[in-house]
Design a protein around this motif. Structure first.
Motif, short mmCIF file in Angstrom:
data_model
loop_
_atom_site.label_atom_id
_atom_site.label_comp_id
_atom_site.label_asym_id
_atom_site.label_seq_id
_atom_site.Cartn_x
_atom_site.Cartn_y
_atom_site.Cartn_z
N ILE A 1 0.88 -1.16 0.04
CA ILE A 1 0.10 -0.15 -0.03
C ILE A 1 0.80 1.05 0.04
CG2 ILE A 1 -2.00 -0.98 1.03
CD1 ILE A 1 -1.17 0.14 3.86
N THR A 2 0.51 2.13 -0.89
CA THR A 2 1.34 3.49 -0.74
C THR A 2 0.09 4.76 -1.10
OG1 THR A 2 1.22 3.62 -3.33
CG2 THR A 2 2.69 2.15 -2.28
N PRO A 3 0.69 5.82 -0.84
CA PRO A 3 -0.33 7.06 -1.38
C PRO A 3 -0.68 6.99 -2.91
CG PRO A 3 1.56 7.84 -0.12
CD PRO A 3 1.71 6.15 -0.28
N ARG A 4 -1.68 7.40 -3.17
CA ARG A 4 -2.20 7.39 -4.50
C ARG A 4 -1.31 7.84 -5.58
NH1 ARG A 4 -6.99 4.92 -5.36
NH2 ARG A 4 -6.93 5.77 -7.50
N ASP A 5 -0.75 8.90 -5.08
CA ASP A 5 0.41 9.60 -6.03
C ASP A 5 1.68 9.03 -5.93
OD1 ASP A 5 0.75 10.59 -3.77
OD2 ASP A 5 0.56 12.82 -4.11
N HIS A 6 2.07 8.06 -5.26
CA HIS A 6 3.61 7.59 -5.02
C HIS A 6 3.88 6.81 -6.31
CE1 HIS A 6 6.61 4.78 -3.26
NE2 HIS A 6 6.47 5.86 -2.47
#
Length: 322
Positions: free
Chosen positions: A184-189
């Motif tokens: 899982i990452t931030p959406r803009d990663h």
């Protein structure tokens, strides 16, 4: 003179066959005469006498000392397998009879489960159970690891629901659900949309992981070391909800089990399957072998079925990459 049939064994000690069998089963389960005595509310000499009487009647040695514990001999294992259901069935007869007379709409049920299981897996099951059996007093004991196993072994709970990797010999584990490991990452990663994601791609970014004592951390460490890929831990913190919150804030990336990912998480997180490197995680029912399950416990386990597999398959098919 015609041969007489062999005389059936008779338990002369206090004229009660169940007492030495009960003492034997408790000693075999707990590995200690003193613990068996405590469990039976007897003195150690009384338990020892019952064990000696049983061995005399059977004509074989049933227990032998291995270090500080008593272990079953081959003959002891055979007797334990036969005697345990009889002893536990008889000990549970009163409760079983009362429950049968009163029906399911009475009594109580104790279930051990970890936070993740209680939060993500059990709500629908508990809801269905409460609707069907509103008069049963249901208690969810929020415990993990050894704490839950101790409750099972001491009959503090009827059953446990959760994930197990190594199953002890005195317990039975029936996996029902299976969830993939997810990055899982931030959406803009940068990793959110990267094609052909590899373990090496994760190396430059700090990981947010549960504490080292937990299985997830140890598994992540094992996989990275086996693949000879360096990694850094930016933050250790307990609880999937906290980890997801910190990832969404851009404080790091994480490797979680798909059980904790909900539809609402896609508003703030990107999720990518790591099944290429990490094994999936099973969740199911844990009971003590030979334990009598009350009608309430059986009704609860019948509700733990693949009804939630739709959500597990959602993440398993990679649709969470959208």
């Amino acid at each position: 003179m015609a041969d007489r049939p062999p005389k059936a064994p008779s338990f002369a000690y206090k004229g009660d066959r169940m007492k030495p069998l009960r003492a034997f089963c408790q000693t075999a389960r707990l590995g200690s005469v003193s613990r068996a005595a405590d469990a039976l509310y007897l003195t150690q000499p009384a338990v020892t006498l019952q064990l000696q009487a049983l061995e005399r009647e059977m004509g074989v040695r049933l227990l032998e000392r291995t270090g500080r514990r008593l272990a079953l001999t081959v003959e002891g294992e055979a007797l334990y397998e036969l005697a345990r259901p009889l002893v536990e069935g008889l000990d549970g007869l009163d409760a079983a009879f009362r429950e049968r007379v009163r029906g399911l709409d009475a009594g109580e049920l104790n279930v051990a489960a970890g936070t993740s299981t209680i939060l993500y897996l059990l709500p629908k099951i508990v809801e269905a159970f409460r609707a069907a059996h509103p008069d049963v007093r249901l208690t969810l004991h929020n415990v993990t690891g050894a704490g839950g196993l101790d409750l099972l072994r001491s009959d503090g709970v009827d059953l446990a629901v959760g994930s197990m990797i190594d199953v002890p010999g005195d317990l039975s584990y029936a996996p029902v659900y299976r969830f993939e490991p997810m990055l899982i990452t931030p959406r803009d990663h940068p990793l959110a949309q990267k094609d052909d994601l590899t373990l090496q791609d994760l190396s430059p970014y700090g990981l947010i992981l549960p504490p080292q004592r937990l299985t997830t951390y140890r598994l992540v460490d094992l996989v990275f070391h086996q693949n000879r890929v360096p990694y850094t831990v930016a933050l250790e913190v307990g609880g999937w909800e906290v980890i997801k919150q910190y990832v969404s804030m851009g404080l790091g990336i994480s490797i979680v089990t798909a059980i904790c990912l909900t539809e609402a998480d896609h508003e703030r997180l990107a999720a990518r399957s790591l099944a290429r490197y990490f094994p999936s995680r099973s969740y199911g029912v844990v009971v003590r072998k030979g334990k009598y399950l009350s009608p309430q416990a059986r009704a609860f386990t019948e509700l733990i079925q693949p009804a939630l597999f739709e959500r597990a398959d959602y993440y398993a098919t990679g649709q969470s990459d959208r």
